[in-house]
Design a protein around this motif. Structure first.
Motif, PDB file in Angstrom:
ATOM      1  N   ASP A  87       0.818  -1.205   0.000  1.00  0.00           N
ATOM      2  CA  ASP A  87       0.000   0.000   0.000  1.00  0.00           C
ATOM      3  C   ASP A  87       0.861   1.268   0.000  1.00  0.00           C
ATOM      4  N   VAL A  88       2.177   1.113  -0.123  1.00  0.00           N
ATOM      5  CA  VAL A  88       3.087   2.265  -0.137  1.00  0.00           C
ATOM      6  C   VAL A  88       3.491   2.560  -1.575  1.00  0.00           C
ATOM      7  N   GLY A  89       3.280   3.809  -2.005  1.00  0.00           N
ATOM      8  CA  GLY A  89       3.577   4.182  -3.372  1.00  0.00           C
ATOM      9  C   GLY A  89       4.892   4.914  -3.536  1.00  0.00           C
ATOM     10  N   ILE A  90       5.189   5.853  -2.624  1.00  0.00           N
ATOM     11  CA  ILE A  90       6.402   6.667  -2.712  1.00  0.00           C
ATOM     12  C   ILE A  90       7.010   6.800  -1.325  1.00  0.00           C
ATOM     13  N   VAL A  91       8.339   6.717  -1.257  1.00  0.00           N
ATOM     14  CA  VAL A  91       9.074   7.027  -0.036  1.00  0.00           C
ATOM     15  C   VAL A  91      10.149   8.041  -0.382  1.00  0.00           C
ATOM     16  N   SER A  92      10.305   9.035   0.491  1.00  0.00           N
ATOM     17  CA  SER A  92      11.264  10.102   0.234  1.00  0.00           C
ATOM     18  C   SER A  92      12.035  10.423   1.510  1.00  0.00           C
ATOM     19  N   PRO A  93      13.320  10.795   1.387  1.00  0.00           N
ATOM     20  CA  PRO A  93      14.041  11.310   2.553  1.00  0.00           C
ATOM     21  C   PRO A  93      13.631  12.742   2.852  1.00  0.00           C
ATOM     22  N   VAL A  94      14.129  13.282   3.922  1.00  0.00           N
ATOM     23  CA  VAL A  94      13.919  14.686   4.272  1.00  0.00           C
ATOM     24  C   VAL A  94      14.853  15.558   3.428  1.00  0.00           C
ATOM     25  N   LYS A 116       9.602  15.407  14.384  1.00  0.00           N
ATOM     26  CA  LYS A 116      10.790  14.792  14.990  1.00  0.00           C
ATOM     27  C   LYS A 116      10.451  13.574  15.837  1.00  0.00           C
ATOM     28  N   ASN A 117       9.182  13.385  16.136  1.00  0.00           N
ATOM     29  CA  ASN A 117       8.775  12.240  16.946  1.00  0.00           C
ATOM     30  C   ASN A 117       8.517  10.981  16.108  1.00  0.00           C
ATOM     31  N   LEU A 118       8.585  11.135  14.791  1.00  0.00           N
ATOM     32  CA  LEU A 118       8.268  10.018  13.898  1.00  0.00           C
ATOM     33  C   LEU A 118       9.476   9.634  13.065  1.00  0.00           C
ATOM     34  N   VAL A 119       9.645   8.328  12.858  1.00  0.00           N
ATOM     35  CA  VAL A 119      10.633   7.846  11.896  1.00  0.00           C
ATOM     36  C   VAL A 119      10.002   7.816  10.504  1.00  0.00           C
ATOM     37  N   TRP A 120       8.818   7.240  10.424  1.00  0.00           N
ATOM     38  CA  TRP A 120       8.066   7.196   9.170  1.00  0.00           C
ATOM     39  C   TRP A 120       6.885   8.135   9.280  1.00  0.00           C
ATOM     40  N   GLN A 121       6.864   9.161   8.452  1.00  0.00           N
ATOM     41  CA  GLN A 121       5.822  10.170   8.516  1.00  0.00           C
ATOM     42  C   GLN A 121       4.974  10.100   7.252  1.00  0.00           C
ATOM     43  N   GLU A 122       3.708   9.709   7.423  1.00  0.00           N
ATOM     44  CA  GLU A 122       2.817   9.680   6.264  1.00  0.00           C
ATOM     45  C   GLU A 122       2.546  11.114   5.806  1.00  0.00           C
ATOM     46  N   LYS A 123       2.591  11.335   4.503  1.00  0.00           N
ATOM     47  CA  LYS A 123       2.533  12.694   3.969  1.00  0.00           C
ATOM     48  C   LYS A 123       1.443  12.824   2.909  1.00  0.00           C
ATOM     49  N   GLU A 124       1.008  14.067   2.729  1.00  0.00           N
ATOM     50  CA  GLU A 124       0.164  14.420   1.598  1.00  0.00           C
ATOM     51  C   GLU A 124       0.926  15.306   0.616  1.00  0.00           C
ATOM     52  N   TYR A 125       2.096  15.762   1.066  1.00  0.00           N
ATOM     53  CA  TYR A 125       2.977  16.559   0.207  1.00  0.00           C
ATOM     54  C   TYR A 125       4.420  16.195   0.525  1.00  0.00           C
ATOM     55  N   LEU A 126       5.244  16.068  -0.499  1.00  0.00           N
ATOM     56  CA  LEU A 126       6.658  15.758  -0.317  1.00  0.00           C
ATOM     57  C   LEU A 126       7.523  16.789  -1.032  1.00  0.00           C
ATOM     58  N   ALA A 127       8.693  17.063  -0.464  1.00  0.00           N
ATOM     59  CA  ALA A 127       9.739  17.711  -1.250  1.00  0.00           C
ATOM     60  C   ALA A 127      10.269  16.629  -2.183  1.00  0.00           C
ATOM     61  N   CYS A 128      10.117  16.822  -3.473  1.00  0.00           N
ATOM     62  CA  CYS A 128      10.262  15.718  -4.434  1.00  0.00           C
ATOM     63  C   CYS A 128      11.653  15.640  -5.051  1.00  0.00           C
ATOM     64  N   ASN A 129      12.678  16.019  -4.304  1.00  0.00           N
ATOM     65  CA  ASN A 129      14.040  15.984  -4.830  1.00  0.00           C
ATOM     66  C   ASN A 129      14.593  14.569  -4.916  1.00  0.00           C
ATOM     67  N   ALA A 149       5.441  17.850 -12.579  1.00  0.00           N
ATOM     68  CA  ALA A 149       5.201  16.438 -12.889  1.00  0.00           C
ATOM     69  C   ALA A 149       5.264  15.617 -11.611  1.00  0.00           C
ATOM     70  N   ASP A 150       6.076  16.067 -10.637  1.00  0.00           N
ATOM     71  CA  ASP A 150       6.151  15.367  -9.355  1.00  0.00           C
ATOM     72  C   ASP A 150       4.848  15.542  -8.578  1.00  0.00           C
ATOM     73  N   TRP A 151       4.283  16.756  -8.597  1.00  0.00           N
ATOM     74  CA  TRP A 151       2.979  16.966  -7.965  1.00  0.00           C
ATOM     75  C   TRP A 151       1.925  16.067  -8.614  1.00  0.00           C
ATOM     76  N   LEU A 198      18.944  14.942   2.954  1.00  0.00           N
ATOM     77  CA  LEU A 198      19.761  15.504   1.885  1.00  0.00           C
ATOM     78  C   LEU A 198      19.536  17.007   1.808  1.00  0.00           C
ATOM     79  N   ARG A 199      20.436  17.672   1.085  1.00  0.00           N
ATOM     80  CA  ARG A 199      20.305  19.109   0.810  1.00  0.00           C
ATOM     81  C   ARG A 199      20.131  19.307  -0.691  1.00  0.00           C
ATOM     82  N   HIS A 200      19.247  20.218  -1.059  1.00  0.00           N
ATOM     83  CA  HIS A 200      19.017  20.520  -2.475  1.00  0.00           C
ATOM     84  C   HIS A 200      19.432  21.960  -2.748  1.00  0.00           C
ATOM     85  N   PHE A 201      20.248  22.136  -3.793  1.00  0.00           N
ATOM     86  CA  PHE A 201      20.785  23.460  -4.078  1.00  0.00           C
ATOM     87  C   PHE A 201      20.002  24.211  -5.150  1.00  0.00           C
TER      88      PHE A 201
END
Length: 211
Positions: free
Chosen positions: A97-104, A113-126, A150-152, A173-176
């Motif tokens: 049931d998991v479609g996408i996983v992303s790092p911070v 900060k209290n969660l290791v796995w955080q279910e999201k409705e929006y992701l930084a898509c880097n 396209a990521d949205w 990760l860091r995105h420049f």
């Protein structure tokens, strides 16, 4: 790296699409990202959009079609990887049931900060890890988006398929965003945003503040 980690990482294909505005400075970031995943045992596919820019979505689709592994990673080249726990992410994606996983992504991601796995409705898509069969289910990236949103659109289609998206809060990760140096960025981004609104309507615009 132990054998178990090597085995799980060989089930990963990574897609990189560089577009250089300052090649002498930026190509090192591509090299670092590529080497990070190669050392983890993943397969890395690269399409350089610098000379003949076919668009990010089209270039990514071209690479995805060559992917054979169970999981595909779509990652920007202009980043610095602090730590990505690839085995943990791959294990999470074994849940059907998991479609996408992303790092911070620092400065872009909202993190509990209290969660290791955080279910999201929006992701930084880097950096997005996606099971290959998810693309089989919902289709590839919409090439009507030249570079942005396209990521949205992918997030919308994943959620509409009753799949969940998660952020792994122990991977960072860091995105420049080197594309900001492209003088054509503004018009292209605005055109792609209009295409997103045309497809999903004003109410379909993702809320960056959610979760």
């Amino acid at each position: 790296m132990n054998i178990a980690m090597q085995t799980i990482c060989t089930n990963l294909d990574v897609c990189l699409v560089p577009y250089y505005t300052n090649k002498s400075k930026e190509e090192q970031y591509l090299k670092d990202v590529k080497n990070y995943f190669i050392e983890a045992g993943a397969n890395v596919y690269i399409h350089d959009n610098t000379l003949a820019n076919i668009g990010l979505s089209k270039a990514r689709n071209k690479l995805i079609k060559n992917c054979k592994s169970e999981v595909v990673c779509l990652i920007d080249f202009d980043i610095e990887i602090i730590n990505i726990d690839i085995p943990a992410i791959m294990k999470k994606l074994q849940q059907k049931d998991v479609g996408i996983v992303s790092p911070v992504t620092e400065r872009f991601s909202r993190k509990d900060k209290n969660l290791v796995w955080q279910e999201k409705e929006y992701l930084a898509c880097n950096c997005m890890f996606i099971r290959r069969d998810t693309f089989d289910r919902i289709g590839l990236l919409d090439e009507s988006f030249f570079v942005a949103y396209a990521d949205w659109d992918l997030i919308k289609r994943v959620l509409n398929a009753d799949l969940k998206i998660y952020q792994h809060n122990l991977s960072n990760l860091r995105h420049f965003g080197f594309s900001r140096n492209n003088p054509n960025k503004g018009p292209i981004w605005r055109r792609d945003f209009k295409q997103f609104v045309k497809k999903w309507g004003p109410d379909g615009v993702l809320d960056r503040t959610k979760k």
